[in-house]
Design a protein around this motif. Structure first.
Motif, mmCIF file in Angstrom:
data_model
loop_
_atom_site.group_PDB
_atom_site.id
_atom_site.type_symbol
_atom_site.label_atom_id
_atom_site.label_comp_id
_atom_site.label_asym_id
_atom_site.label_seq_id
_atom_site.Cartn_x
_atom_site.Cartn_y
_atom_site.Cartn_z
ATOM 1 N N LYS A 90 -66.913 -63.571 -72.882
ATOM 2 C CA LYS A 90 -68.217 -62.903 -72.855
ATOM 3 C C LYS A 90 -69.367 -63.893 -72.965
ATOM 4 N N GLN A 91 -69.122 -65.022 -73.559
ATOM 5 C CA GLN A 91 -70.156 -66.047 -73.721
ATOM 6 C C GLN A 91 -70.186 -67.018 -72.539
ATOM 7 N N ALA A 110 -74.479 -72.264 -72.912
ATOM 8 C CA ALA A 110 -73.442 -71.250 -73.148
ATOM 9 C C ALA A 110 -72.220 -71.462 -72.262
ATOM 10 N N LEU A 127 -67.873 -68.621 -82.585
ATOM 11 C CA LEU A 127 -68.846 -69.222 -81.672
ATOM 12 C C LEU A 127 -69.555 -70.415 -82.316
ATOM 13 N N GLN A 160 -63.729 -62.843 -76.622
ATOM 14 C CA GLN A 160 -64.999 -63.193 -77.210
ATOM 15 C C GLN A 160 -65.635 -64.375 -76.497
#
Length: 124
Positions: free
Chosen positions: A4-5, A118, A93, A1
């Protein structure tokens, strides 16, 4: 997760290994499970808070297990937030972003966040 960020993620198989990684690589944040072999998460937190080189690294605990009274007290005493498994990706997140923006972390990470929010840090 987190990959991906755009975050760089470094993993460790147990608490002792996590401490070694943090000493050598100085990550910007630690995501920590409480239940681990060799050294549990509560002991990792105590060790980090006693080491000057690690005391300012933000910690987020992720655990699915029932939390012992001792672990709960350690988290409370050091203001360590906790996410319960299973968590929503948005909750993870949000917790990571809050760790970078909260308290002393804000001044430390603000210049990097302005360039690319990010990709502002490493996560161990």
């Amino acid at each position: 997760q987190l990959h991906k960020q755009g975050y760089r993620v470094i993993t460790a198989g147990n608490g002792a290994e996590a401490l070694a990684v943090m000493e050598s690589q100085q990550p910007d944040l630690l995501l920590l499970d409480l239940i681990m072999p060799e050294m549990d998460g509560a002991k990792v937190i105590l060790k980090m808070k006693s080491e000057k080189s690690m005391t300012r690294i933000p910690i987020i605990v992720i655990s699915g297990a029932h939390m012992s009274r001792t672990s709960a007290e350690i988290l409370q005493n050091f203001s360590v937030p906790a996410l319960r498994k299973p968590w929503k990706e948005s909750d993870l997140l949000d917790s990571v972003e809050e760790a970078f923006l909260g308290g002393s972390a804000f001044s430390r990470y603000a210049p990097m966040r302005a360039e690319n929010p990010a990709r502002s840090g490493e996560v161990s």
